[in-house]
Motif scaffolding. Structure first.
Motif, PDB file in Angstrom:
ATOM      1  N   TYR A 204       1.526   5.050  -3.255  1.00 42.62           N
ATOM      2  CA  TYR A 204       2.875   5.380  -3.708  1.00 42.62           C
ATOM      3  C   TYR A 204       3.789   5.577  -2.499  1.00 42.62           C
ATOM      4  CZ  TYR A 204       0.100   6.294  -7.822  1.00 42.62           C
ATOM      5  OH  TYR A 204      -0.784   6.152  -8.860  1.00 42.62           O
TER       6      TYR A 204
ATOM      7  N   SER B 232      10.988   5.570  -3.371  1.00 43.32           N
ATOM      8  CA  SER B 232      11.786   4.371  -3.631  1.00 43.32           C
ATOM      9  C   SER B 232      13.022   4.281  -2.741  1.00 43.32           C
ATOM     10  CB  SER B 232      12.211   4.333  -5.108  1.00 43.32           C
ATOM     11  OG  SER B 232      11.080   4.270  -5.944  1.00 43.32           O
TER      12      SER B 232
ATOM     13  N   GLY C   1      11.412   1.280  -1.804  1.00 45.03           N
ATOM     14  CA  GLY C   1      11.346   0.606  -3.086  1.00 45.03           C
ATOM     15  C   GLY C   1      11.858  -0.811  -3.126  1.00 45.03           C
TER      16      GLY C   1
ATOM     17  N   TYR D  90       7.941  -0.247   5.189  1.00 48.05           N
ATOM     18  CA  TYR D  90       8.626  -0.238   3.902  1.00 48.05           C
ATOM     19  C   TYR D  90      10.127  -0.369   4.107  1.00 48.05           C
ATOM     20  CZ  TYR D  90       4.352   1.337   1.552  1.00 48.05           C
ATOM     21  OH  TYR D  90       3.096   1.425   1.039  1.00 48.05           O
TER      22      TYR D  90
ATOM     23  N   ASP E 248      13.125  -7.528   0.514  1.00 49.91           N
ATOM     24  CA  ASP E 248      11.723  -7.460   0.899  1.00 49.91           C
ATOM     25  C   ASP E 248      11.550  -8.128   2.267  1.00 49.91           C
ATOM     26  OD1 ASP E 248       8.973  -6.998   0.600  1.00 49.91           O
ATOM     27  OD2 ASP E 248       8.653  -8.978  -0.283  1.00 49.91           O
TER      28      ASP E 248
ATOM     29  N   ARG F 222      -0.404  -6.871  -1.665  1.00 48.70           N
ATOM     30  CA  ARG F 222       0.228  -5.670  -2.215  1.00 48.70           C
ATOM     31  C   ARG F 222       1.499  -6.054  -2.961  1.00 48.70           C
ATOM     32  NH1 ARG F 222      -1.707  -4.065   2.900  1.00 48.70           N
ATOM     33  NH2 ARG F 222      -3.157  -2.291   2.792  1.00 48.70           N
TER      34      ARG F 222
ATOM     35  N   GLU G 247       4.826  -4.203  -5.292  1.00 55.57           N
ATOM     36  CA  GLU G 247       5.505  -2.954  -5.623  1.00 55.57           C
ATOM     37  C   GLU G 247       6.103  -3.009  -7.028  1.00 55.57           C
ATOM     38  OE1 GLU G 247       7.247  -1.043  -1.593  1.00 55.57           O
ATOM     39  OE2 GLU G 247       8.460  -2.616  -2.493  1.00 55.57           O
TER      40      GLU G 247
ATOM     41  N   THR H 208       7.736   4.600  -6.146  1.00 55.60           N
ATOM     42  CA  THR H 208       7.347   3.209  -6.288  1.00 55.60           C
ATOM     43  C   THR H 208       5.831   3.090  -6.152  1.00 55.60           C
ATOM     44  OG1 THR H 208       9.435   2.314  -5.458  1.00 55.60           O
ATOM     45  CG2 THR H 208       7.493   0.915  -5.231  1.00 55.60           C
TER      46      THR H 208
ATOM     47  N   VAL I 216       2.512   1.017  -5.382  1.00 52.43           N
ATOM     48  CA  VAL I 216       2.136  -0.117  -4.538  1.00 52.43           C
ATOM     49  C   VAL I 216       0.697  -0.493  -4.893  1.00 52.43           C
ATOM     50  CG1 VAL I 216       1.983  -1.009  -2.196  1.00 52.43           C
ATOM     51  CG2 VAL I 216       3.635   0.796  -2.725  1.00 52.43           C
TER      52      VAL I 216
END
Length: 280
Positions: free
Chosen positions: A37, A40, A44, A57, A77, A259, A261, A272, A274
């Motif tokens: 986790y 976010s 996120g 992240y 992303d 992975r 999300e 969020t 993961v």
């Protein structure tokens, strides 16, 4: 992507537990191996694995102040190649360009601005660097029958060495229409995995599917095609009810870990999930 601004007003967190199932498609079966986790607000929008196995992240809070002042109010992303971090930025809906920022291993950041071509949408949800580091794949929002391809900023010698204009190269034409692609990453030279936030069930049977895109050959900057296969639905597990949102994706070539999300619904959207997978 659609609900990240709401996080500023929702500062409560929640964690979820459970396991998911996976299904086989094409030649690949992914089995879920764990759940982590992240907050976010800071994570996120996306995730990328670094050479040492740690995770980078991205979220609304990741946007540097100087870029925010310039009008770049959304970060997508990210991806990492050879220690260089690639971030996808977009601005206002009325904008006429999108931007990719490259941060070198020494911490220097360069901006590469792409002026929208005719018919191109403003969205810049993600970037994915090809294994040979020469090409960068990105995409637009809504229903799309293509993925965009650019020379990789800084690493492709055709791009300016210290930032500048970034034109498109040959795009990937998809054999099936996809919707709301939030992120992609390369698994091999000729295969990407992509997260779709499509919850309609109209294009693929799965809700918020993980999609596989197979290419006939490695990218070379020329137009090519992609064959789309839906692998499985991303999990929708939370103590809260409401609308989930599929977001970033990463494939760690060193560990073989995939992975993906999923932002949780309601007041739990500050957390969020993961999900980790490995090929069986």
């Amino acid at each position: 992507m659609k609900r990240q601004l709401a996080l500023l007003a929702a500062l409560l967190g929640a964690l979820t537990l459970g396991v998911s199932t996976s299904s086989a498609a094409a030649a690949t079966t992914w089995v879920e191996t764990g759940t982590a986790y992240t907050g976010s607000l800071g994570g996120g929008e996306g995730v990328a694995s670094q050479a040492d196995g740690s995770l980078l992240y991205r979220g609304l809070a990741s946007i540097p102040l100087d870029l925010r002042i310039q009008g770049w109010n959304h970060i997508g992303d990210p991806d990492i190649a050879n220690g260089y971090i690639f971030d996808a930025y977009q601005g206002a809906d009325t904008g006429t360009s999108k931007m990719f920022a490259v941060t070198t291993p020494s911490g220097t950041r360069y901006s590469y601005v792409h002026t929208l071509d005719s018919g191109e949408k403003i969205n810049n949800s993600f970037d994915a660097i090809s294994p040979d580091t020469q090409w960068m794949v990105s995409g637009e929002w809504g229903d799309q029958s293509r993925l965009q391809v650019f020379p990789t900023p800084l690493l492709n010698p055709s791009t300016p060495a210290t930032g500048g204009a970034l034109p498109q190269a040959g795009q990937i034409t998809l054999d099936k229409t996809v919707n709301d692609i939030q992120g992609c990453d390369f698994v091999t030279d000729t295969r990407l995995v992509c997260v779709s936030d499509d919850a309609s069930g109209n294009r693929f049977p799965e809700i918020r599917p993980l999609l596989q895109v197979d290419l006939p050959h490695k990218l070379d900057g020329q137009p090519t095609t992609g064959t789309v296969t839906s692998l499985f639905a991303l999990p929708a597990r939370s103590i809260c009810t409401g609308t989930f949102e599929a977001e970033g994706i990463d494939y760690d070539v060193n560990s073989g870990t995939l992975r993906a999300e999923v932002v949780q619904p309601g007041v739990c959207q500050v957390s969020t999930s993961v999900y980790s997978y490995k090929q069986q």
